[in-house]
Scaffold this motif. Structure first.
Motif, mmCIF file in Angstrom:
data_model
loop_
_atom_site.group_PDB
_atom_site.id
_atom_site.type_symbol
_atom_site.label_atom_id
_atom_site.label_comp_id
_atom_site.label_asym_id
_atom_site.label_seq_id
_atom_site.Cartn_x
_atom_site.Cartn_y
_atom_site.Cartn_z
ATOM 1 N N ALA A 69 46.476 65.708 30.725
ATOM 2 C CA ALA A 69 46.974 66.204 29.447
ATOM 3 C C ALA A 69 46.445 65.364 28.291
ATOM 4 C CB ALA A 69 48.499 66.198 29.434
ATOM 5 N N LEU A 70 45.888 64.198 28.610
ATOM 6 C CA LEU A 70 45.427 63.263 27.583
ATOM 7 C C LEU A 70 43.913 63.146 27.493
ATOM 8 C CD1 LEU A 70 48.008 60.474 28.442
ATOM 9 C CD2 LEU A 70 47.990 61.837 26.345
ATOM 10 N N ILE A 71 43.235 63.269 28.618
ATOM 11 C CA ILE A 71 41.783 63.113 28.642
ATOM 12 C C ILE A 71 41.144 64.207 29.481
ATOM 13 C CG2 ILE A 71 41.834 60.621 28.244
ATOM 14 C CD1 ILE A 71 41.410 60.147 31.198
ATOM 15 N N THR A 72 39.873 64.434 29.232
ATOM 16 C CA THR A 72 39.130 65.409 30.015
ATOM 17 C C THR A 72 37.678 64.960 30.102
ATOM 18 O OG1 THR A 72 38.711 67.756 30.373
ATOM 19 C CG2 THR A 72 38.519 66.945 28.094
ATOM 20 N N SER A 73 36.915 65.652 30.894
ATOM 21 C CA SER A 73 35.492 65.381 31.042
ATOM 22 C C SER A 73 34.812 66.663 31.492
ATOM 23 C CB SER A 73 35.261 64.274 32.077
ATOM 24 O OG SER A 73 33.870 64.090 32.297
ATOM 25 N N LYS A 77 33.376 65.368 38.933
ATOM 26 C CA LYS A 77 33.597 64.124 39.684
ATOM 27 C C LYS A 77 34.345 63.106 38.835
ATOM 28 C CE LYS A 77 29.834 64.583 42.951
ATOM 29 N NZ LYS A 77 28.633 64.003 43.540
ATOM 30 N N ILE A 78 34.060 63.073 37.552
ATOM 31 C CA ILE A 78 34.783 62.153 36.662
ATOM 32 C C ILE A 78 36.229 62.611 36.510
ATOM 33 C CG2 ILE A 78 34.949 61.304 34.284
ATOM 34 C CD1 ILE A 78 31.875 61.272 34.244
ATOM 35 N N ARG A 79 36.458 63.917 36.394
ATOM 36 C CA ARG A 79 37.839 64.424 36.292
ATOM 37 C C ARG A 79 38.644 64.045 37.533
ATOM 38 N NH1 ARG A 79 35.688 69.448 34.232
ATOM 39 N NH2 ARG A 79 36.235 70.433 36.196
ATOM 40 N N ASN A 80 37.997 64.022 38.682
ATOM 41 C CA ASN A 80 38.703 63.636 39.909
ATOM 42 C C ASN A 80 39.209 62.201 39.869
ATOM 43 O OD1 ASN A 80 38.696 66.027 41.293
ATOM 44 N ND2 ASN A 80 36.785 65.625 42.352
ATOM 45 N N GLN A 81 38.594 61.355 39.053
ATOM 46 C CA GLN A 81 39.020 59.957 38.952
ATOM 47 C C GLN A 81 40.395 59.825 38.300
ATOM 48 O OE1 GLN A 81 35.995 57.709 36.930
ATOM 49 N NE2 GLN A 81 34.405 58.316 38.371
ATOM 50 N N PHE A 82 40.757 60.779 37.452
ATOM 51 C CA PHE A 82 42.057 60.684 36.778
ATOM 52 C C PHE A 82 42.961 61.875 37.063
ATOM 53 C CE2 PHE A 82 39.168 62.581 33.609
ATOM 54 C CZ PHE A 82 39.858 63.731 33.269
ATOM 55 N N ASN A 83 42.520 62.760 37.914
ATOM 56 C CA ASN A 83 43.212 64.020 38.177
ATOM 57 C C ASN A 83 44.688 63.852 38.526
ATOM 58 O OD1 ASN A 83 43.775 66.661 38.719
ATOM 59 N ND2 ASN A 83 42.499 66.808 40.522
ATOM 60 N N ARG A 84 45.032 62.880 39.329
ATOM 61 C CA ARG A 84 46.420 62.741 39.789
ATOM 62 C C ARG A 84 47.139 61.543 39.167
ATOM 63 N NH1 ARG A 84 43.552 63.872 44.628
ATOM 64 N NH2 ARG A 84 43.795 66.049 45.168
ATOM 65 N N LYS A 85 46.562 60.974 38.140
ATOM 66 C CA LYS A 85 47.172 59.803 37.508
ATOM 67 C C LYS A 85 48.171 60.235 36.433
ATOM 68 C CE LYS A 85 43.229 56.757 38.348
ATOM 69 N NZ LYS A 85 43.656 56.506 39.674
ATOM 70 N N VAL A 86 49.188 59.414 36.266
ATOM 71 C CA VAL A 86 50.254 59.688 35.303
ATOM 72 C C VAL A 86 50.547 58.407 34.540
ATOM 73 C CG1 VAL A 86 52.691 60.345 35.086
ATOM 74 C CG2 VAL A 86 51.256 61.463 36.787
ATOM 75 N N THR A 87 50.751 58.536 33.250
ATOM 76 C CA THR A 87 51.133 57.383 32.440
ATOM 77 C C THR A 87 52.648 57.389 32.242
ATOM 78 O OG1 THR A 87 50.626 56.173 30.419
ATOM 79 C CG2 THR A 87 50.787 58.553 30.231
ATOM 80 N N ALA A 121 41.175 51.403 30.788
ATOM 81 C CA ALA A 121 39.824 51.600 30.247
ATOM 82 C C ALA A 121 39.523 53.086 30.042
ATOM 83 C CB ALA A 121 38.791 50.968 31.178
ATOM 84 N N MET A 122 39.966 53.927 30.957
ATOM 85 C CA MET A 122 39.762 55.377 30.805
ATOM 86 C C MET A 122 40.423 55.876 29.523
ATOM 87 S SD MET A 122 40.540 57.084 34.480
ATOM 88 C CE MET A 122 40.082 56.256 35.980
ATOM 89 N N LEU A 123 41.669 55.477 29.338
ATOM 90 C CA LEU A 123 42.427 55.927 28.165
ATOM 91 C C LEU A 123 41.864 55.343 26.879
ATOM 92 C CD1 LEU A 123 45.950 55.583 29.806
ATOM 93 C CD2 LEU A 123 44.829 57.733 29.182
ATOM 94 N N GLU A 124 41.470 54.081 26.922
ATOM 95 C CA GLU A 124 40.914 53.437 25.736
ATOM 96 C C GLU A 124 39.561 54.042 25.360
ATOM 97 O OE1 GLU A 124 41.158 49.368 27.010
ATOM 98 O OE2 GLU A 124 43.270 49.209 26.398
#
Length: 147
Positions: A69-73, A77-87, A121-124
């Motif tokens: 909901a915060l970042i995309t690509s 393969k890059i989306r898979n790096q954050f696909n299941r992460k939650v802040t 780092a992803m979010l920043e």
């Protein structure tokens, strides 16, 4: 001839056997529930949420926001790096613009510093400010850090 008392005892025996079978093997007769409720945030995070609400009454505080909901690509393969992460928390201004992303690290984060740094780092890189705390800060500290 027909013996009424034997029929009654036979029926009682069948019912008792069925009841015993139901007690021993309840899963055969009950629907198999697949989904169960769970708390959205932990008790520790709940205290932080309350503190954030106190510190930022003119803002919106969201809890458990998906990275997607915060970042995309464009790259799958890059989306898979954050696909299941939650802040843990996202602080929004009155126009729903992200002011800061707030992470609250409980003892389960010990030994995961590199993973947390990668997440930050992803979010920043996407332009967000990430605030990370190991304990619940004061209202004044939150206001100083986030605004």
């Amino acid at each position: 001839m027909f013996d009424f008392s034997q029929t009654i005892f036979f029926l009682i025996g069948c019912l008792a056997s069925f009841a015993l079978f139901c007690i021993l093997f309840p899963r055969l007769f009950l629907s198999k529930q697949k989904f169960f409720p769970k708390r959205v945030i932990t008790n520790f995070e709940s205290k932080m949420y309350t503190r954030l609400i106190s510190a930022f009454p003119q803002h919106h505080v969201l809890a458990q926001v998906a990275f997607s909901a915060l970042i995309t690509s464009q790259n799958y393969k890059i989306r898979n790096q954050f696909n299941r992460k939650v802040t843990d928390f996202v602080l929004l201004d009155k126009n729903c613009n992200v002011v800061a992303i707030i992470e609250l690290d409980d003892p389960s984060h010990l030994g995961k510093e590199q993973e947390d740094a990668t997440r930050d780092a992803m979010l920043e890189e996407a332009g967000y400010r990430v605030l990370r705390y190991t304990s619940i800060p004061s209202v004044q500290t939150l206001q100083k850090d986030a605004l």
